[in-house]
Design a protein around this motif. Structure first.
Motif, short mmCIF file in Angstrom:
data_model
loop_
_atom_site.label_atom_id
_atom_site.label_comp_id
_atom_site.label_asym_id
_atom_site.label_seq_id
_atom_site.Cartn_x
_atom_site.Cartn_y
_atom_site.Cartn_z
N ALA A 62 0.82 -1.22 0.00
CA ALA A 62 0.00 0.00 0.00
C ALA A 62 0.85 1.27 0.00
O ALA A 62 0.37 2.33 -0.37
CB ALA A 62 -0.93 0.01 1.21
N GLY A 63 2.11 1.17 0.46
CA GLY A 63 2.99 2.34 0.48
C GLY A 63 3.38 2.81 1.86
O GLY A 63 3.97 3.88 2.02
N LYS A 64 3.12 1.99 2.90
CA LYS A 64 3.38 2.41 4.28
C LYS A 64 4.87 2.65 4.53
O LYS A 64 5.27 3.70 5.05
CB LYS A 64 2.84 1.35 5.25
N THR A 65 5.70 1.68 4.18
CA THR A 65 7.14 1.80 4.42
C THR A 65 7.73 2.93 3.57
O THR A 65 8.60 3.67 4.03
CB THR A 65 7.85 0.47 4.12
N THR A 66 7.25 3.08 2.34
CA THR A 66 7.74 4.17 1.48
C THR A 66 7.44 5.52 2.11
O THR A 66 8.31 6.40 2.14
CB THR A 66 7.07 4.08 0.09
N LEU A 67 6.24 5.69 2.65
CA LEU A 67 5.88 6.95 3.30
C LEU A 67 6.81 7.23 4.47
O LEU A 67 7.31 8.36 4.64
CB LEU A 67 4.42 6.91 3.75
N ILE A 68 7.06 6.22 5.29
CA ILE A 68 7.91 6.41 6.47
C ILE A 68 9.35 6.75 6.06
O ILE A 68 10.00 7.63 6.65
CB ILE A 68 7.86 5.17 7.38
N ARG A 69 9.86 6.09 5.04
CA ARG A 69 11.23 6.37 4.59
C ARG A 69 11.34 7.76 3.96
O ARG A 69 12.38 8.42 4.09
CB ARG A 69 11.69 5.29 3.61
N ALA A 93 17.86 17.34 4.67
CA ALA A 93 17.82 15.95 5.14
C ALA A 93 18.62 15.75 6.42
O ALA A 93 18.15 15.12 7.37
CB ALA A 93 18.34 15.02 4.05
N THR A 94 19.82 16.31 6.49
CA THR A 94 20.67 16.11 7.67
C THR A 94 20.06 16.74 8.91
O THR A 94 20.02 16.13 9.99
CB THR A 94 22.07 16.67 7.42
N ALA A 95 19.57 17.96 8.78
CA ALA A 95 18.95 18.65 9.92
C ALA A 95 17.71 17.90 10.40
O ALA A 95 17.46 17.79 11.61
CB ALA A 95 18.57 20.07 9.52
N ILE A 96 16.95 17.36 9.47
CA ILE A 96 15.74 16.59 9.83
C ILE A 96 16.12 15.34 10.60
O ILE A 96 15.52 15.03 11.64
CB ILE A 96 14.95 16.24 8.56
N GLN A 97 17.12 14.63 10.12
CA GLN A 97 17.49 13.36 10.75
C GLN A 97 18.07 13.54 12.15
O GLN A 97 18.07 12.61 12.95
CB GLN A 97 18.47 12.61 9.84
N GLN A 98 18.51 14.75 12.47
CA GLN A 98 19.00 15.03 13.82
C GLN A 98 17.87 15.34 14.79
O GLN A 98 18.09 15.37 16.00
CB GLN A 98 19.97 16.21 13.78
N ARG A 99 16.65 15.54 14.25
CA ARG A 99 15.53 15.93 15.11
C ARG A 99 14.43 14.87 15.18
O ARG A 99 13.42 15.08 15.85
CB ARG A 99 14.93 17.25 14.61
N ILE A 100 14.60 13.78 14.48
CA ILE A 100 13.57 12.74 14.48
C ILE A 100 14.15 11.43 15.01
O ILE A 100 15.37 11.26 15.13
CB ILE A 100 13.00 12.50 13.06
N GLY A 101 13.26 10.50 15.34
CA GLY A 101 13.64 9.13 15.65
C GLY A 101 13.03 8.22 14.61
O GLY A 101 11.85 8.40 14.25
N TYR A 102 13.81 7.28 14.10
CA TYR A 102 13.32 6.38 13.05
C TYR A 102 13.74 4.96 13.38
O TYR A 102 14.92 4.67 13.55
CB TYR A 102 13.88 6.79 11.69
N MET A 103 12.76 4.07 13.49
CA MET A 103 13.02 2.66 13.77
C MET A 103 12.45 1.82 12.62
O MET A 103 11.24 1.68 12.49
CB MET A 103 12.36 2.25 15.09
N PRO A 104 13.33 1.28 11.76
CA PRO A 104 12.86 0.47 10.64
C PRO A 104 12.38 -0.90 11.10
O PRO A 104 12.51 -1.26 12.28
CB PRO A 104 14.11 0.35 9.75
#
Length: 602
Positions: A62-69, A93-104
């Motif tokens: 459906a696109g769930k993982t694509t949306l999260i990535r 991208a770099t500034a965003i990745q410093q402010r979020i948490g992402y668990m694949p």
């Protein structure tokens, strides 16, 4: 778009709507798959707000993982805009990745390092200062209840504990947006509840949480749900709004003289029935209207709708099930077709799996502690337990993949300790990760397994034709396995396991991560196999699937904690305060009580 223009747009939006932690505007995402382009997302619009848990749900592909990535700035949209905390993912991208948490889905723990060493490593990778990290470590170890295990090697943790450690590593730098891609797949009900308590705490702290899940009961805990279908938003609203249209259309159906699986089969094919699912002492039915197609002897009780009913109803109406015609049982199901389980094959010729005083040691650690049970022909037999209970070890011994340290283990009349090869020739096996060859096509996998099982000539051609037709695999025959949707990987794995028409089928968490529609189709096939005389042994963390079993063994800390029918297991925790327990209620109550007794005795 320049940074100043981006801020101006954000300010204009903010004047009308609350500021979004994540916003997708007309987002398209294409991937090249073989020689063709695939549209994973198609003009998707969605907004996710701070201090809310937003669930991403939908069938496979459906696109769930694509949306999260995309939200994690790991992918760029093919068209449209993705804004995270007001920043464009293409530019920041770099500034965003410093402010979020992402668990694949598969968080990269280092299994040879301890819990503490994993935290240290991820703190280094995320640039935490020495001064900040010690306090954060203490907070996260307390939050995840991993403090007593800080010196344990990550590879020695149970599945649920690994997921909690992965989440702790994700939360090292307190995020404003937390992205979780199916964090509870393959995790037992107790660990799932623990993970969700952490997720809810993040919401209380004002974090925007976006979580994809295959467990529809988890959707009920979300503030709002984004239901995706073929790369588009089918609906975005609170769980209650999904349930409302189904009032008066959901029933629990019972028949005192009919086996639940037979009743389900009968209801499933009736006009006006959208969904029929085995549940507790009956079958849960969702109808197209309020007119119930009741038959003589049936008892229909109206029940409150839940999100799962709405999910299936919406997607079935769009013909997303893609279900093929499952093989029909050779004869109608009897009222209670499974014979009572006996203690030994000698007293019951129907017994096809016999376990007596089975033990397994790993060094000085005893993973399985003298368990005994037996399984009859044509039964669906469930082997349940929390992560680390010993059920996977037991399952591997039953399949002949792991030798027993001691005890009796007979499968299909053969002693696995002395005649393993003859027993394995009568066994089909579907592994949790699907034992398929990813660098081969679907056709090549079927060819390989046909050869491995010794099929030749006309017999081989017949079974290959059967597999393609029965599992509707022709469209994907020449596709690489890695390219297949998860539901089709499951179909292919089951087809491979059944090529030689085994009399015993072992299923090790076969529906882990698979969407609910594919799970329903899968269990329809399993029910028909059991009725045809195939013996099925299954492990699962979906407690609703345990209801399909004729008998269950519930394991805890290497021992059998409970044995019986689903009704008998649920009955063990029935009380005035819990008059109608679910299988999950029973699972959690029995295991927590047993583990508490062990701790008190230690």
């Amino acid at each position: 778009m320049s940074a100043s223009t981006e801020q101006a747009v954000g300010a204009a939006r903010g004047a009308q709507l609350p500021a979004a932690a994540l916003e997708l505007v007309a987002v398209h995402k294409q991937f090249k798959q073989g020689k063709r382009m695939v549209d994973a997302l198609k003009g998707l619009d969605a907004r996710f707000l701070p201090g809310r848990i937003s669930g991403l749900l939908g069938p496979d592909g459906a696109g769930k993982t694509t949306l999260i990535r995309l939200a994690a700035a790991l992918l760029e949209p093919s068209a449209g805009q993705v804004l995270v905390l007001g920043l464009d993912t293409r530019l920041h991208a770099t500034a965003i990745q410093q402010r979020i948490g992402y668990m694949p889905q598969r968080f990269g723990l280092y299994e040879d390092l301890t819990v503490q060493e994993n935290l240290e490593l991820y703190a280094d990778l995320q640039g935490l200062t020495v001064a900040a990290r010690q306090q954060r470590f203490a907070e996260l170890l307390k939050l995840t209840a991993l403090g007593p295990f800080s010196a344990r090697r990550a590879g020695a943790l149970s599945g649920g504990m690994k997921q909690k450690l992965g989440l702790a590593c994700t939360l090292l730098r307190a995020p404003s947006l937390l992205l979780l891609d199916e964090p509870t797949v393959g995790v037992d009900p107790i660990s799932r509840r623990e993970l969700w308590s952490i997720i809810k705490l993040m919401r209380e702290q004002g974090v925007a949480v976006v979580v994809s899940t295959a467990y529809l009961d988890e959707a009920e805990q979300c503030d709002d749900i984004v239901l995706l279908h073929e790369g588009k938003v089918l609906a975005h609203q609170p769980p209650k709004a999904f349930r409302a249209p189904l009032e008066g259309r959901v029933f629990l159906v019972r028949h005192p003289q009919q086996h639940r699986r037979a009743l389900q089969e009968s209801l499933h094919i009736r006009e006006g029935v959208v969904d029929a699912l085995v549940q507790a002492e009956g079958v849960r039915v969702v109808l197209q209207s309020t007119d119930a197609p009741a038959q003589e002897g049936e008892q229909w009780l109206a029940v409150e709708p839940r999100f799962e009913d709405a999910f299936v109803s919406l997607l079935q109406s769009r013909q997303l099930a893609h279900a093929t015609t499952a093989p029909q049982p050779s004869a109608p199901m009897a009222a209670e077709h499974a014979a009572p389980v006996q203690a030994a094959a000698a007293t019951n010729p129907l017994t096809v799996i016999e376990v007596k005083e089975l033990r397994r040691f790993f060094g000085s650690f005893q993973a399985v502690k003298g368990i005994s049970f037996s399984v009859n022909k044509g039964e669906i037999f469930g082997l349940l337990g929390a992560n680390g209970a010993g059920k996977s070890t037991t399952f591997r011994m039953l399949c002949g993949l792991l030798p027993a340290s001691s005890g009796t283990l007979r499968v299909a009349g053969a002693d696995l300790r002395t005649a393993g090869a003859s027993a394995r020739a009568r066994i089909g096996y579907v592994a949790q990760k699907f034992a398929l060859y990813g660098n081969l096509s679907a056709r090549q996998n079927l060819d390989f397994f046909a050869s491995a099982y010794g099929l030749r000539g006309a017999r081989r051609r017949q079974r290959l034709e059967w597999a393609f037709a029965e599992f509707d695999l022709a469209e994907y025959a020449d596709s690489g396995v890695m390219e297949l949707p998860l539901g089709y990987k499951q179909r292919l794995a089951l087809a491979c396991a059944l090529m030689h028409e085994p009399s015993i089928l072992f299923l090790d968490e076969p529906t882990s991560g698979v969407d609910p529609l594919a799970r329903r189709e899968f269990w329809q096939r399993i029910n028909h196999l059991a009725e045809s005389g195939v013996t099925v042994m299954v492990t699962t963390h979906f407690m609703d699937e345990a209801e399909y079993c004729d008998h269950l063994v519930l394991m805890s800390l290497g021992e059998i904690l409970a044995f019986g029918t689903p009704s008998e297991i649920r009955g063990r925790v029935r009380s005035d305060t819990l008059p109608d327990p679910t299988m999950e209620d029973a699972f959690i109550a029995l295991i927590q009580s047993h583990e508490a007794q062990i701790r008190r005795a230690a």
